[in-house]
Enzyme design. Structure first.
Site, PDB file in Angstrom:
ATOM      1  N   SER A   1       0.006  -4.672   5.511  1.00  0.00           N
ATOM      2  CA  SER A   1      -0.251  -4.946   6.922  1.00  0.00           C
ATOM      3  C   SER A   1      -1.741  -5.183   7.123  1.00  0.00           C
ATOM      4  O   SER A   1      -2.566  -4.844   6.265  1.00  0.00           O
ATOM      5  CB  SER A   1       0.233  -3.776   7.779  1.00  0.00           C
ATOM      6  OG  SER A   1      -0.394  -2.595   7.360  1.00  0.00           O
TER       7      SER A   1
ATOM      8  N   ARG B   1       9.131  -3.307  12.636  1.00  0.00           N
ATOM      9  CA  ARG B   1       8.307  -3.532  11.445  1.00  0.00           C
ATOM     10  C   ARG B   1       9.117  -4.105  10.296  1.00  0.00           C
ATOM     11  O   ARG B   1       8.679  -5.002   9.602  1.00  0.00           O
ATOM     12  CB  ARG B   1       7.652  -2.229  10.992  1.00  0.00           C
ATOM     13  CG  ARG B   1       6.490  -1.901  11.864  1.00  0.00           C
ATOM     14  CD  ARG B   1       5.801  -0.642  11.441  1.00  0.00           C
ATOM     15  NE  ARG B   1       4.645  -0.470  12.291  1.00  0.00           N
ATOM     16  CZ  ARG B   1       3.401  -0.377  11.866  1.00  0.00           C
ATOM     17  NH1 ARG B   1       3.145  -0.385  10.590  1.00  0.00           N
ATOM     18  NH2 ARG B   1       2.411  -0.247  12.696  1.00  0.00           N
TER      19      ARG B   1
ATOM     20  N   ARG C   1       2.171  11.045  -8.884  1.00  0.00           N
ATOM     21  CA  ARG C   1       1.498  11.236  -7.589  1.00  0.00           C
ATOM     22  C   ARG C   1       2.297  10.670  -6.424  1.00  0.00           C
ATOM     23  O   ARG C   1       1.729  10.355  -5.366  1.00  0.00           O
ATOM     24  CB  ARG C   1       0.098  10.599  -7.578  1.00  0.00           C
ATOM     25  CG  ARG C   1      -0.872  11.346  -8.457  1.00  0.00           C
ATOM     26  CD  ARG C   1      -2.238  10.686  -8.466  1.00  0.00           C
ATOM     27  NE  ARG C   1      -3.101  11.398  -9.380  1.00  0.00           N
ATOM     28  CZ  ARG C   1      -4.222  12.000  -9.018  1.00  0.00           C
ATOM     29  NH1 ARG C   1      -4.636  11.980  -7.770  1.00  0.00           N
ATOM     30  NH2 ARG C   1      -4.950  12.625  -9.902  1.00  0.00           N
TER      31      ARG C   1
ATOM     32  N   ARG D   1      -0.324  -8.732  -3.287  1.00  0.00           N
ATOM     33  CA  ARG D   1      -0.345  -7.636  -2.320  1.00  0.00           C
ATOM     34  C   ARG D   1       0.551  -8.004  -1.151  1.00  0.00           C
ATOM     35  O   ARG D   1       0.483  -9.123  -0.633  1.00  0.00           O
ATOM     36  CB  ARG D   1      -1.782  -7.382  -1.848  1.00  0.00           C
ATOM     37  CG  ARG D   1      -1.848  -6.527  -0.594  1.00  0.00           C
ATOM     38  CD  ARG D   1      -3.196  -5.921  -0.346  1.00  0.00           C
ATOM     39  NE  ARG D   1      -3.401  -5.568   1.045  1.00  0.00           N
ATOM     40  CZ  ARG D   1      -2.773  -4.582   1.687  1.00  0.00           C
ATOM     41  NH1 ARG D   1      -1.881  -3.842   1.061  1.00  0.00           N
ATOM     42  NH2 ARG D   1      -3.008  -4.330   2.971  1.00  0.00           N
TER      43      ARG D   1
ATOM     44  N   GLY E   1       0.823  -1.205   0.000  1.00  0.00           N
ATOM     45  CA  GLY E   1       0.000   0.000   0.000  1.00  0.00           C
ATOM     46  C   GLY E   1       0.856   1.254   0.000  1.00  0.00           C
ATOM     47  O   GLY E   1       0.567   2.229  -0.700  1.00  0.00           O
TER      48      GLY E   1
ATOM     49  N   ARG F   1       7.270   1.825   1.142  1.00  0.00           N
ATOM     50  CA  ARG F   1       7.591   0.413   1.350  1.00  0.00           C
ATOM     51  C   ARG F   1       7.978  -0.232   0.019  1.00  0.00           C
ATOM     52  O   ARG F   1       8.779  -1.160  -0.017  1.00  0.00           O
ATOM     53  CB  ARG F   1       6.437  -0.337   2.011  1.00  0.00           C
ATOM     54  CG  ARG F   1       6.910  -1.663   2.574  1.00  0.00           C
ATOM     55  CD  ARG F   1       5.916  -2.298   3.527  1.00  0.00           C
ATOM     56  NE  ARG F   1       5.686  -1.455   4.670  1.00  0.00           N
ATOM     57  CZ  ARG F   1       4.532  -1.406   5.327  1.00  0.00           C
ATOM     58  NH1 ARG F   1       3.510  -2.137   4.926  1.00  0.00           N
ATOM     59  NH2 ARG F   1       4.388  -0.620   6.366  1.00  0.00           N
TER      60      ARG F   1
ATOM     61  N   ASP G   1      -1.153  -4.839  13.944  1.00  0.00           N
ATOM     62  CA  ASP G   1      -1.859  -4.429  15.155  1.00  0.00           C
ATOM     63  C   ASP G   1      -2.962  -5.454  15.415  1.00  0.00           C
ATOM     64  O   ASP G   1      -3.235  -6.300  14.558  1.00  0.00           O
ATOM     65  CB  ASP G   1      -2.451  -3.022  14.993  1.00  0.00           C
ATOM     66  CG  ASP G   1      -3.272  -2.875  13.728  1.00  0.00           C
ATOM     67  OD1 ASP G   1      -2.702  -2.494  12.684  1.00  0.00           O
ATOM     68  OD2 ASP G   1      -4.476  -3.164  13.762  1.00  0.00           O
TER      69      ASP G   1
HETATM   70  N1  HPA Z   1      -8.048  -1.962   9.864  1.00  0.00           N
HETATM   71  C1  HPA Z   1      -7.967  -1.829   8.545  1.00  0.00           C
HETATM   72  N2  HPA Z   1      -6.829  -1.953   7.889  1.00  0.00           N
HETATM   73  C2  HPA Z   1      -5.716  -2.215   8.596  1.00  0.00           C
HETATM   74  C3  HPA Z   1      -5.746  -2.365   9.976  1.00  0.00           C
HETATM   75  C4  HPA Z   1      -6.982  -2.236  10.630  1.00  0.00           C
HETATM   76  O1  HPA Z   1      -7.067  -2.359  11.867  1.00  0.00           O
HETATM   77  N3  HPA Z   1      -4.478  -2.607  10.382  1.00  0.00           N
HETATM   78  C5  HPA Z   1      -3.705  -2.608   9.282  1.00  0.00           C
HETATM   79  N4  HPA Z   1      -4.450  -2.376   8.199  1.00  0.00           N
END
Ligand code: HPA
Length: 234
Positions: A90, A217, A43, A87, A20, A24, A204
Site C-alpha cells: 500500500s 481493501r 519471526r 513488491r 509488507g 497479506r 490513504d
Molecule cells: N506513508 C508511508 N507509507 C505508507 C503510507 C504513508 O502515508 N501509506 C501507506 N504506506
C-alpha cells in the site's frame, strides 16, 4: 535455510511477490496460488510457494521499511536465487489525480536514505523499476477496471513524519505516492542483476485524508496481486 528464512534450498521460486504484511502474503497465497505451501514462518514473516497458471511463485512478507525488506530481499536473491521480485503493497497518495483504491506502478523510487545509501557516498543513485516488468504491468493493468498511474514514488523511512516539508517537495516534483520499501528493492535488484517492480494500491491520501475502509481493501489489493502475477509471466 538462512538467518531469517527457514525454507530449504529449492523451496523458493525464482519469482517472488513481496507484501509488507505477512498476513497479506498468506491471504494472497491462499487466494491466487494453487497448491500453496508454507515455506517460512521465522519471526512470523510468512512465506508461501505455489503455482499460478503453472508458474512457480513465492509470496514472502518483507516487513515494514527498507531495513526489513533489505534482509529478506538479500537472502532471497543471494541464497535462494530469486530473479524477479515484485513488491505488492500500500502507499499514501500524494497528487490530486491519484485517488484511494488506484494502483501505482513505481517507475522510480526517490529516497532520503536507504540501507544501501552508505555505499554510494556522495552519489544520489536513481533506483528504477525493470522496464520489461513495468511495461507488462501497465498492459495488465489496462485490461482491468482500476485506475492506474505510472511514475515516481517516494520511499520514506518514517510513517509518522516529523518533516512534512519533505513530502511537500515530493508533491511539488510530481511524486505519485509514498511508501517505505521500493527504493531498497530496486537498488538490490540493480546490484544483483534481478528484475524488480513495485505495484502499489493507494490506501490513504496525504492531502485529502481519505483512507480505504478495511472492508474494501481486499478487492483493491486483489487487482494489485493479479497485475503483479501477470507482469511477472507476460
Ligand atoms: N506513508 C508511508 N507509507 C505508507 C503510507 C504513508 O502515508 N501509506 C501507506 N504506506
Amino acid at each position: 535455510m538462512t538467518v531469517h528464512i527457514g525454507a530449504a534450498k529449492g523451496e523458493i521460486a525464482e519469482t517472488v511477490l513481496m507484501p509488507g504484511d505477512p498476513y497479506r502474503a498468506k491471504w494472497a497465497a491462499e487466494t491466487f496460488l494453487s497448491d500453496a505451501v508454507l515455506v517460512n514462518e521465522v519471526r512470523g514473516m510468512l512465506g508461501y510457494t505455489g503455482t499460478w497458471n503453472g508458474h512457480r511463485v513465492t509470496i514472502q512478507g518483507s516487513g515494514m521499511g527498507m531495513p526489513s525488506l533489505s534482509i529478506y530481499a538479500n537472502e532471497l536473491i543471494r541464497d535462494y536465487g530469486a530473479k524477479t521480485l515484485i513488491r505488492i503493497g500500500s502507499c499514501g497518495g500524494m497528487q490530486e489525480k491519484v485517488k484511494v483504491r488506484d494502483v501505482i506502478l513505481a517507475m522510480t523510487a526517490t529516497t532520503v536514505h536507504s540501507p544501501s545509501s552508505s555505499i554510494f557516498r556522495e552519489v544520489n543513485f536513481a533506483p528504477c523499476a525493470d522496464w520489461g516488468l513495468l511495461q507488462a504491468a501497465a498492459k495488465a493493468a489496462a485490461t482491468r477496471d482500476v485506475a492506474t498511474h505510472v511514475g515516481g514514488i517516494y520511499s520514506s523511512d518514517v510513517f509518522y513524519d516529523e518533516r512534512p516539508d519533505l513530502n511537500e517537495q515530493m508533491v511539488r516534483h510530481g511524486i505519485l505516492g509514498v511508501e517505505m520499501e521500493a527504493a531498497e528493492l530496486y537498488t538490490l535488484a540493480a546490484r544483483y542483476g534481478c528484475r524488480a517492480l513495485a505495484v502499489l494500491t493507494v490506501s490513504d491520501h496525504l492531502q485529502t485524508g481519505e483512507a480505504l475502509p478495511s472492508d474494501q481493501r481486499e478487492r483493491s489489493f486483489g487487482d494489485m496481486v493479479e497485475i503483479a502475477l501477470e507482469a511477472a509471466f507476460r
